[in-house]
Design a protein around this motif. Structure first.
Motif, mmCIF file in Angstrom:
data_model
loop_
_atom_site.group_PDB
_atom_site.id
_atom_site.type_symbol
_atom_site.label_atom_id
_atom_site.label_comp_id
_atom_site.label_asym_id
_atom_site.label_seq_id
_atom_site.Cartn_x
_atom_site.Cartn_y
_atom_site.Cartn_z
ATOM 1 N N SER A 159 0.831 -1.209 0.000
ATOM 2 C CA SER A 159 0.000 0.000 0.000
ATOM 3 C C SER A 159 0.866 1.260 0.000
ATOM 4 O O SER A 159 0.517 2.258 -0.632
ATOM 5 C CB SER A 159 -0.973 0.001 1.183
ATOM 6 O OG SER A 159 -0.284 0.069 2.408
ATOM 7 N N ILE A 160 2.005 1.208 0.664
ATOM 8 C CA ILE A 160 2.935 2.345 0.652
ATOM 9 C C ILE A 160 3.466 2.540 -0.759
ATOM 10 O O ILE A 160 3.497 3.667 -1.283
ATOM 11 C CB ILE A 160 4.079 2.124 1.662
ATOM 12 C CG1 ILE A 160 3.528 2.032 3.090
ATOM 13 C CG2 ILE A 160 5.137 3.217 1.534
ATOM 14 C CD1 ILE A 160 4.522 1.554 4.122
ATOM 15 N N GLU A 161 3.865 1.444 -1.397
ATOM 16 C CA GLU A 161 4.412 1.529 -2.753
ATOM 17 C C GLU A 161 3.393 2.105 -3.737
ATOM 18 O O GLU A 161 3.737 2.931 -4.581
ATOM 19 C CB GLU A 161 4.888 0.155 -3.216
ATOM 20 C CG GLU A 161 5.582 0.206 -4.562
ATOM 21 C CD GLU A 161 6.298 -1.078 -4.924
ATOM 22 O OE1 GLU A 161 7.034 -1.060 -5.922
ATOM 23 O OE2 GLU A 161 6.135 -2.091 -4.222
ATOM 24 N N LYS A 162 2.126 1.710 -3.629
ATOM 25 C CA LYS A 162 1.079 2.247 -4.507
ATOM 26 C C LYS A 162 0.956 3.758 -4.348
ATOM 27 O O LYS A 162 0.825 4.490 -5.336
ATOM 28 C CB LYS A 162 -0.269 1.582 -4.209
ATOM 29 C CG LYS A 162 -0.403 0.198 -4.748
ATOM 30 C CD LYS A 162 -1.766 -0.374 -4.396
ATOM 31 C CE LYS A 162 -1.833 -1.849 -4.732
ATOM 32 N NZ LYS A 162 -3.082 -2.460 -4.288
ATOM 33 N N GLU A 163 0.991 4.228 -3.113
ATOM 34 C CA GLU A 163 0.880 5.668 -2.858
ATOM 35 C C GLU A 163 2.105 6.419 -3.411
ATOM 36 O O GLU A 163 1.968 7.498 -3.983
ATOM 37 C CB GLU A 163 0.723 5.941 -1.361
ATOM 38 C CG GLU A 163 -0.537 5.397 -0.763
ATOM 39 C CD GLU A 163 -1.762 6.258 -1.016
ATOM 40 O OE1 GLU A 163 -1.628 7.432 -1.425
ATOM 41 O OE2 GLU A 163 -2.876 5.747 -0.814
ATOM 42 N N VAL A 164 3.288 5.842 -3.232
ATOM 43 C CA VAL A 164 4.515 6.441 -3.766
ATOM 44 C C VAL A 164 4.411 6.537 -5.288
ATOM 45 O O VAL A 164 4.682 7.584 -5.882
ATOM 46 C CB VAL A 164 5.760 5.642 -3.338
ATOM 47 C CG1 VAL A 164 6.997 6.050 -4.143
ATOM 48 C CG2 VAL A 164 6.026 5.814 -1.839
ATOM 49 N N GLU A 165 4.022 5.437 -5.919
ATOM 50 C CA GLU A 165 3.874 5.403 -7.383
ATOM 51 C C GLU A 165 2.927 6.476 -7.877
ATOM 52 O O GLU A 165 3.200 7.148 -8.867
ATOM 53 C CB GLU A 165 3.384 4.037 -7.851
ATOM 54 C CG GLU A 165 4.419 2.966 -7.853
ATOM 55 C CD GLU A 165 3.892 1.606 -8.280
ATOM 56 O OE1 GLU A 165 2.637 1.434 -8.376
ATOM 57 O OE2 GLU A 165 4.717 0.726 -8.538
ATOM 58 N N SER A 166 1.808 6.650 -7.180
ATOM 59 C CA SER A 166 0.818 7.635 -7.624
ATOM 60 C C SER A 166 1.375 9.061 -7.548
ATOM 61 O O SER A 166 1.054 9.895 -8.404
ATOM 62 C CB SER A 166 -0.487 7.510 -6.841
ATOM 63 O OG SER A 166 -0.323 7.947 -5.514
ATOM 64 N N LEU A 167 2.211 9.339 -6.555
ATOM 65 C CA LEU A 167 2.804 10.678 -6.446
ATOM 66 C C LEU A 167 3.913 10.902 -7.467
ATOM 67 O O LEU A 167 4.150 12.034 -7.882
ATOM 68 C CB LEU A 167 3.353 10.909 -5.033
ATOM 69 C CG LEU A 167 2.332 11.123 -3.930
ATOM 70 C CD1 LEU A 167 3.038 11.348 -2.602
ATOM 71 C CD2 LEU A 167 1.403 12.276 -4.239
ATOM 72 N N LEU A 168 4.575 9.835 -7.861
ATOM 73 C CA LEU A 168 5.666 9.960 -8.829
ATOM 74 C C LEU A 168 5.157 10.008 -10.273
ATOM 75 O O LEU A 168 5.888 10.430 -11.165
ATOM 76 C CB LEU A 168 6.661 8.807 -8.681
ATOM 77 C CG LEU A 168 7.470 8.801 -7.385
ATOM 78 C CD1 LEU A 168 8.244 7.500 -7.257
ATOM 79 C CD2 LEU A 168 8.402 10.002 -7.312
ATOM 80 N N ALA A 169 3.906 9.565 -10.469
ATOM 81 C CA ALA A 169 3.356 9.488 -11.838
ATOM 82 C C ALA A 169 3.149 10.872 -12.445
ATOM 83 O O ALA A 169 2.911 11.841 -11.805
ATOM 84 C CB ALA A 169 2.034 8.727 -11.824
#
Length: 182
Positions: A172-182
């Motif tokens: 879940s942390i990785e998904k949130e990180v990915e969304s901010l980096l997109a």
């Protein structure tokens, strides 16, 4: 107001401006080398390697407030992370995250991302809650950081987006990180 207004002490004691991280997505973590959650260094390092080129920085802040699980010096804390988990992200000087002596950055993080409460359906959170009740019951109430490896996700503008508890899944942390980096 965001985290770029704050400073942090490197393990050497030199203060740096967090505005140096403007434009980067940050995951700010209070850490400890002798904690049940210490193996999370491995997941943090994997996340860092995977997303650093895309703009992620992880900032580790050793803390000895939870069961005295970070008893060594600043240098010993950083060395432990590097030797045992291959950590290459910055590990800063030890801080307090709760109480009257709490570092101003962590005071701000707690206010910007309040505690969501314990999920009693999650066995890890139930165990964490029982341990806190036994060792530091004063931190059960309010937005205090509950234990080591609480993580705060900050966007590239310095705005605190989300707080993750030590028991939260890295997926879940990785998904949130990915969304901010997109």
């Amino acid at each position: 107001m965001g985290i770029h207004q704050f400073t942090a002490k490197q393990k050497s004691g030199k203060e740096i401006d967090l505005k140096d991280y403007a434009g980067k997505v940050l995951l700010i973590v209070n850490t400890a080398s002798k904690c049940t959650f210490t193996p999370q260094f491995e997941d943090l390092q994997k996340l860092y390697v995977r997303y650093r080129e895309a703009g992620l920085e992880i900032l580790g802040f050793p803390c000895n407030q939870f069961g005295e699980q970070e008893p060594g010096s600043n240098e010993e804390a950083a060395e432990f992370c590097q030797l045992n988990y291959g950590v290459t992200f910055p590990v800063f000087s030890k801080v307090e995250v709760n109480g009257e002596q709490a570092d101003p950055l962590f005071q701000y993080l707690r206010e910007a991302a309040p505690f969501r409460g314990f999920d009693d359906a999650n066995v890890n959170e139930k165990l964490l809650k029982m341990m806190i009740a036994d060792r530091n019951p004063e931190w059960l109430v309010g937005d205090a950081i509950k234990w080591n490896f609480t993580k705060f996700l900050v966007d590239a503008n310095g705005t605190v987006i989300k707080r993750f508890e030590p028991s939260d899944e890295f997926s879940s942390i990785e998904k949130e990180v990915e969304s901010l980096l997109a």
